[in-house]
Structures are given as structure tokens and as C-alpha cells.
Design an enzyme around this catalytic site. Structure first.
Site, PDB file in Angstrom:
ATOM      1  CB  SER A  82      -0.890   0.005   1.238  1.00  0.00           C
ATOM      2  OG  SER A  82      -1.617  -1.197   1.332  1.00  0.00           O
TER       3      SER A  82
HETATM    4  C1  SAM Z   1      -3.125  -4.161   0.223  1.00  0.00           C
HETATM    5  S1  SAM Z   1      -2.603  -5.824   0.395  1.00  0.00           S
HETATM    6  C2  SAM Z   1      -1.744  -5.856   1.905  1.00  0.00           C
HETATM    7  C3  SAM Z   1      -0.611  -4.901   2.029  1.00  0.00           C
HETATM    8  C4  SAM Z   1       0.323  -5.182   3.156  1.00  0.00           C
HETATM    9  N1  SAM Z   1      -0.295  -5.087   4.455  1.00  0.00           N
HETATM   10  C5  SAM Z   1       1.567  -4.313   3.096  1.00  0.00           C
HETATM   11  O1  SAM Z   1       2.464  -4.556   3.882  1.00  0.00           O
HETATM   12  O2  SAM Z   1       1.670  -3.426   2.269  1.00  0.00           O
HETATM   13  C6  SAM Z   1      -4.092  -6.655   0.831  1.00  0.00           C
HETATM   14  C7  SAM Z   1      -3.914  -8.129   1.073  1.00  0.00           C
HETATM   15  O3  SAM Z   1      -5.105  -8.651   1.654  1.00  0.00           O
HETATM   16  C8  SAM Z   1      -5.180 -10.002   1.293  1.00  0.00           C
HETATM   17  N2  SAM Z   1      -6.539 -10.492   1.565  1.00  0.00           N
HETATM   18  C9  SAM Z   1      -7.672 -10.285   0.860  1.00  0.00           C
HETATM   19  N3  SAM Z   1      -8.699 -10.940   1.419  1.00  0.00           N
HETATM   20  C10 SAM Z   1      -8.209 -11.565   2.505  1.00  0.00           C
HETATM   21  C11 SAM Z   1      -8.777 -12.417   3.487  1.00  0.00           C
HETATM   22  N4  SAM Z   1     -10.069 -12.735   3.460  1.00  0.00           N
HETATM   23  N5  SAM Z   1      -7.988 -12.898   4.456  1.00  0.00           N
HETATM   24  C12 SAM Z   1      -6.648 -12.590   4.500  1.00  0.00           C
HETATM   25  N6  SAM Z   1      -6.061 -11.796   3.583  1.00  0.00           N
HETATM   26  C13 SAM Z   1      -6.822 -11.287   2.601  1.00  0.00           C
HETATM   27  C14 SAM Z   1      -4.782  -9.990  -0.187  1.00  0.00           C
HETATM   28  O4  SAM Z   1      -4.380 -11.274  -0.614  1.00  0.00           O
HETATM   29  C15 SAM Z   1      -3.683  -8.956  -0.188  1.00  0.00           C
HETATM   30  O5  SAM Z   1      -2.423  -9.546  -0.134  1.00  0.00           O
END
Ligand code: SAM
Length: 421
Positions: A82
């Protein structure tokens, strides 16, 4: 799913990185995304480029850049590192201290490393993701940056939290949620904080919920966010009704409006009323969207361009709209002056009760103007128990109540202060 192309790997020069990172930190202080030395120090300590080695350094250290790393079958982004401003802001909201136990939902590695800096050696960081490839990537990146032993990684669906590490002092969700699963409340200590990009009827805002009792979360915040959507059991499929060529009505209303009826109403002559509420350039209207979304039964959004809607839609083409079963009303924002630049909210309606519906929307916009414009937006109360006597927004797991009595001095982001725009 596919992963971002990882070749060629740009070389990262230490002096250049130092300079770019300090510039980024200066900008984040200026816009009020950074608020404490602790979070600024964490941003200084963690080498962000180790979590994005396929991207050039000036992109990695641009506070606004979202580094997209995973894509779904239709090309949509399913995972990213992000933008730094939003990570810093969420960490500030989380108010993480030494020794805390923190769960990050949605992994990538970088944010987990920032959290590891904040909790220090006596704390514990668990980071979960639904996508095993994201966890593999995060593991490699954390190793390259020297955080292997400071973050626990696991593949898990956010819907169930992570019972093994609970209870947590803080839960930080980094995928866009439309609901608050019971596991998040259950796994949070009393008084603990849950920071989450949370959508109310389609409008996503960063909310900081505090567990104030066994079954009640109280949320404040309201900065606009744009996260990748939650997958798995908490995935929320937006319900859309085609209205006309290029015009779609999106709503959570149950039952869905009848498509033929809506289409017939939309082609009837429009009734229009000016609100008298004007906007200047770059003015903040996010609270208006929330004001309309939080207590208008039949609320939805209309997507369509100026040709289809008769006037310019609201920016982002997400025009607040109301359907009462026989008539439709919606808000448009035509430019009314070029010197100075000004826009005025106008309400349009179609159908036999258009006048009444338009009047109620106009009145609502005027009340926002007098009572809430420039304010922080609503507090949100979330509980699985139906509260008596309140206007309630039901979601799958919780009843939401919006309270517009937040004190007006909540610190806000200030995009105008960015020295580089
Ligand atoms: C914006 S990214 C995370 C960015 C991260 N926190 C960083 O260090 O920049 C969002 C993440 O949420 C995960 N995600 C989506 N739905 C999810 C769920 N139900 N449970 C766990 N992770 C999920 C996606 O696979 C994705 O990798």
C-alpha cells in the site's frame, strides 16, 4: 492469479534511498499522515525497497505509490504494497506501543516490519493472508530486510482472524472490508483497537474501532481509502441494476429494485431542484457521501456520465441516489462558475413521487452544509445485537449505527499541505 514481473531488478543506491526516504517522511509529516516520532522512526528503520525490489527506488519511496504485486484473472489488483501515507496513518491510528501483540490482516511484509519496529523485542506480530503466494513473497522480503524472527506469517482467511495468537491488543486490516466478522471483536482485548478500511454502503473510509464492551465496537475516523477488496468468506459482491445505456444503480437494498421499473422511471422527464450548496476546487465532500449513505433508506449510487445523467456526476462517477420503489432521485454537481471555479449540488428526480424524493434529498444536502460540512464524519457503533430505537444499517454480522456527534477537532489529513503538489 499472477504475480508482478520481477525482472529486471533495479539497483538501489544507498544515498539515493536515504534522500528519497527523508523526502517522503517530510511530505507525510506535512499532510498529517505522520503524527508521532515513533512511527516516523519505524519508516526510517525499515528498508521499503526490500519489499518491492522489482520497482524503481523513486516509486518505492513515493508516499502515494501503490506497488501492485498480484493480479486476479481479470487483471484486477489482488495484492499490493500500500501507499506509505496510508500505512503510516493507520499505524498512527492504531497507537501501537512496545510489548503489544498485533495482528495484521492482509500481508506483504513491509507493514508487518513497521509494526515489529513499534512493538519492539517484547511484542509479537502476526501477519496473515488468504493467498499463499503473498505469504511466500512476504517471507522472502522479511528475510532480505532482516525481520525473519520478528514476524509470524500464516495463510488464513480474515473471516476467522487468527485464534492461535489471540487476544490481540491491535488488529490492523489492510484489505477493504464491508463487514466486521465476530472473530475480530472476540480476538481483541477489551479496549483494544481495530483499524480497518471499512465500506458503508460502498463508501470506503479508514475507521479506528475500539472494543468498548463484550459485543460493541465504537469507531471514529473517516479518511478516504481505496484498498484491494476482501476475498474469501468476507467477500462482498456489489449488487448492480442496469438502468439505461451506461447507467447502473448499485445498492445493498433488499430486495433489489426491479430493473424494468427502474428503467421505465429513468426515461421519464426529470424534475430538478438546486440546493444552493456550492463547492470550490479541491473541497472535501467525503462526509456528504457518508451523511447520505448512513441514513437514507433506499440509498445507492448511480454510475453514469454527464450525457446520461443530464449534468456532471459527482467526482469518481459515484453519484448518491435514492429509490423508493416508484421514483428515483440523485445528486449531480454541475459547474456554475469558472471565475472563481464553483460547483453547485443539484438534485434530479424521475417518477410519480419525484418531487417529494428530490425535496428530501435537497433538505439532506442543506443539513450537511449547515451541520457537518468540514466536520469529521460519523462515529460508527457496531454490534451483533440490534440496538433499540436507532436507524440501523444491517450488514452480514453486525448492526451499524452512525452517530454524527463526533467532536470537531479530530485531526485530519491535509492534502493541500503536500510540499510537492
Ligand atoms: C493491500 S494488500 C496488503 C498490504 C500489506 N499489508 C503491506 O504490507 O503493504 C491486501 C492483502 O489482503 C489479502 N486479503 C484479501 N482478502 C483476505 C482475506 N479474506 N484474508 C486474508 N487476507 C486477505 C490480499 O491477498 C492482499 O495480499
Amino acid at each position: 492469479m499472477t504475480t508482478a514481473d520481477t525482472t529486471p531488478t533495479p539497483a538501489h543506491d544507498a544515498d539515493q534511498i536515504h534522500e528519497l526516504r527523508e523526502r517522503m517522511i517530510t511530505r507525510m509529516w506535512a499532510i498529517n499522515a505522520l503524527r508521532t516520532d515513533q512511527v516516523a522512526q519505524a519508516v526510517r528503520a525499515v528498508p521499503r525497497h526490500e519489499f518491492a525490489s522489482e520497482f524503481a527506488a523513486d516509486e518505492v519511496y513515493d508516499m502515494n505509490a501503490v506497488l501492485r504485486t498480484r493480479f486476479g484473472p481479470d487483471g484486477e489488483t489482488t495484492s499490493s504494497v500500500s501507499g506509505t501515507w496510508v500505512q503510516a496513518l493507520m499505524l498512527e491510528h492504531a497507537d501501537i506501543g512496545p510489548g503489544m501483540r498485533v495482528l495484521e490482516v492482509g500481508s506483504g511484509g513491509y507493514n508487518a516490519a513497521l509494526i515489529a519496529e513499534l512493538v519492539g523485542p517484547d511484542g509479537a506480530v502476526t501477519s496473515i493472508d488468504i493467498d499463499p503466494a503473498v505469504i511466500d513473497r512476504a517471507r522472502d522480503c522479511l528475510a532480505a530486510a532482516g525481520y525473519t524472527d520478528r514476524v509470524r506469517l500464516a495463510v488464513a482467511d480474515a473471516e476467522h482472524g487468527f485464534p492461535d495468537g489471540a487476544p490481540f491488543d491491535r488488529i490492523i486490516v489492510t484489505a477493504g472490508a464491508d463487514d466486521l466478522p465476530p472473530a475480530w471483536t472476540d480476538q481483541l482485548v477489551q479496549g483494544g483497537r481495530l483499524v480497518v478500511p471499512f465500506s458503508v454502503r460502498g463508501f470506503e473510509r479508514i475507521y479506528v474501532f475500539t472494543r468498548s464492551s463484550e459485543r460493541l465496537l465504537v469507531g471514529e475516523g473517516g479518511d478516504v481509502a481505496g484498498f484491494v477488496r476482501m476475498q474469501g468468506q468476507g467477500e462482498h459482491v456489489q449488487r448492480q441494476v442496469p438502468v439505461a445505456e451506461g447507467v447502473t444503480f448499485t445498492t445493498d437494498a433488499d430486495p433489489l429494485p426491479d430493473q424494468d421499473k427502474l428503467a421505465q422511471v429513468f426515461i421519464q422527464p426529470a424534475h430538478e431542484e438546486w440546493t444552493g450548496v456550492r463547492m470550490g476546487p479541491r473541497e472535501f465532500f467525503a462526509t456528504l457521501q457518508m451523511w447520505l449513505a448512513t441514513d437514507m433508506p433506499g440509498f445507492g449510487t448511480l454510475t453514469g456520465d454527464a450525457d446520461a445523467l443530464g449534468h456532471a456526476p459527482m467526482p469518481g462517477q459515484r453519484t448518491p441516489a435514492l429509490w423508493n420503489g416508484t421514483s428515483l432521485a440523485y445528486l449531480v454537481l454541475p459547474r456554475v462558475s469558472t471565475d472563481p471555479d464553483q460547483w453547485e449540488y443539484l438534485v434530479r428526480g424521475h417518477g410519480p413521487n419525484a418531487t417529494t424524493l428530490v425535496d428530501s434529498l435537497v433538505e439532506r444536502v442543506r443539513r450537511w452544509d449547515t451541520d457537518h460540512r468540514g466536520g469529521p464524519g460519523p462515529r460508527l457503533l457496531a454490534s451483533p445485537d440490534l440496538p433499540p430505537g436507532d436507524e440501523v444499517i444491517p450488514t452480514r454480522h453486525t448492526y451499524l449505527v452512525a452517530r454524527w456527534d463526533q467532536p470537531l477537532d479530530t485531526p485530519r489529513l491535509d492534502w493541500e499541505a503536500d510540499p510537492e503538489t
